[in-house]
Scaffold this active site. Structure first.
Site, PDB file in Angstrom:
ATOM      1  N   ASP A  67       0.862  -1.080   0.032  1.00 43.45           N
ATOM      2  CA  ASP A  67      -0.101  -0.112  -0.052  1.00 43.45           C
ATOM      3  C   ASP A  67       1.004   1.180   0.044  1.00 43.45           C
ATOM      4  OD1 ASP A  67       1.066  -0.275   2.557  1.00 43.45           O
ATOM      5  OD2 ASP A  67      -1.117  -0.812   3.633  1.00 43.45           O
ATOM      6  N   ASP A 136      -7.606  -2.501  14.330  1.00 42.87           N
ATOM      7  CA  ASP A 136      -9.264  -2.692  13.909  1.00 42.87           C
ATOM      8  C   ASP A 136      -9.114  -3.988  13.058  1.00 42.87           C
ATOM      9  OD1 ASP A 136      -7.821  -1.821  11.450  1.00 42.87           O
ATOM     10  OD2 ASP A 136      -9.321  -0.307  11.300  1.00 42.87           O
TER      11      ASP A 136
HETATM   12  C1  GLP Z   1      -0.405   0.359   8.602  1.00 41.77           C
HETATM   13  C2  GLP Z   1      -0.058  -0.675   7.237  1.00 41.77           C
HETATM   14  C3  GLP Z   1      -0.492  -2.004   7.738  1.00 41.77           C
HETATM   15  C4  GLP Z   1       0.369  -2.364   9.028  1.00 41.77           C
HETATM   16  C5  GLP Z   1      -0.357  -1.596  10.021  1.00 41.77           C
HETATM   17  C6  GLP Z   1       0.058  -1.983  11.585  1.00 41.77           C
HETATM   18  O1  GLP Z   1      -1.818   0.737   8.610  1.00 41.77           O
HETATM   19  N1  GLP Z   1      -0.869  -0.032   6.188  1.00 41.77           N
HETATM   20  O2  GLP Z   1       0.141  -2.730   6.647  1.00 41.77           O
HETATM   21  O3  GLP Z   1      -0.200  -3.861   9.229  1.00 41.77           O
HETATM   22  O4  GLP Z   1      -0.232  -0.149  10.034  1.00 41.77           O
HETATM   23  O5  GLP Z   1       1.089  -1.222  11.863  1.00 41.77           O
HETATM   24  P1  GLP Z   1       2.251  -1.585  13.027  1.00 41.77           P
HETATM   25  O6  GLP Z   1       2.831  -2.986  12.485  1.00 41.77           O
HETATM   26  O7  GLP Z   1       2.999  -0.504  13.225  1.00 41.77           O
HETATM   27  O8  GLP Z   1       1.371  -1.915  14.271  1.00 41.77           O
END
Ligand code: GLP
Length: 260
Positions: A67, A136
């Protein structure tokens, strides 16, 4: 789905790096799907370490981002391309022109999304997709109620995701509202899905994804529809799972020849 409960971040990094290394040596033109956020960092650290020791090479690989934010200047440190370069690809031998991301600067974003999927298909599809999980239950930036069949498209972030991700941005620097993300249907086309999570903050989302119903309210539950999905956790992230003893038992008795 296989659930692996580890001792912590370092073991998560090693278990997932083993799976990535097998793709790198097992295929002539390996294709990796890369995730951002803090969860993949132990995996990238383990892979950089193996590269430095001469154990793996990314020289024949192609990588695709999951993304990307829309509206950030291309050199913004929190653009996912910059993030993945500074945390991972700048430190290994992946050819820079084989790191792909959605082209968020194109005036026609739907066309940019179609083109991104075309690039993935042209590379032969993604062999192994790394995935974090949002609190979420989102994967990529597929927020709750995303269609389980969704393709790569523009999404508007949920306020909770913008609040979660604000920690990466400086004061006065806003988390963008819009993103392009591979859709859930697109993610399901990868050969192997490897999702990892750390900490109790993720425990509810992990339990919904692994043991809840397949439902758009928990986008990560779409992994239940994939024939090769692995979820790698620490004890905190596994804290709300009902079948913890079963998962530990299965992993302990895994035949030596059977990899994740
Ligand atoms: C962002 C990314 C996701 C990721 C999420 C969780 O929203 N687009 O791909 O899984 O963050 O992030 P973290 O691993 O920092 O908790």
């Amino acid at each position: 789905m296989e659930v692996v409960i580890t001792e912590g971040a370092e073991e998560i990094g090693e278990v997932v790096a083993d799976a990535v290394a097998r793709v790198l040596v097992g295929r002539p033109d390996p294709t990796l799907g890369l995730a951002t956020g803090s969860s993949p960092l132990p995996v990238y650290r383990a892979l950089i370490d193996r590269y430095r020791r001469g154990q793996v090479s990314f020289g024949a690989a192609t990588a695709f981002l999951l993304d990307e934010y829309v509206g950030l200047p291309p050199d913004h440190p929190q653009s996912y391309r910059r993030f993945i370069q500074s945390e991972f690809t700048d430190h290994v031998d992946l050819p820079p022109d084989r790191l792909h991301g959605p082209d968020v600067d194109r005036p026609d974003l739907p066309e940019a999304c179609r083109d991104y999927e075309h690039r993935i298909r042209s590379a032969g599809g993604i062999d192994l997709q790394l995935l974090g999980i949002g609190s979420d239950g989102h994967i990529g930036f597929n927020e709750p109620t995303s269609s389980l069949a969704s393709r790569t498209r523009l999404k508007t972030l949920a306020p909770s995701t913008r609040a979660d991700n604000a920690r990466f941005f400086g004061p006065g620097d806003e988390v963008p509202l819009h993103v392009i993300t591979q859709g859930l249907g697109a993610i399901l086309e990868a050969g192997h899905l490897v999702l990892f999570a750390m900490g109790a903050r993720k425990a509810m989302a992990v339990a919904a994804a692994v043991e809840g119903p397949v439902a758009a309210m928990c986008p990560a539950s779409v992994l239940q529809l994939h024939q090769h999905a692995t979820v790698v956790l620490d004890a905190g992230a596994a804290g709300e799972l009902r079948l913890v003893d079963y998962y530990r038992d299965v992993y302990r008795h895994k035949p030596a020849w059977q990899t994740i």
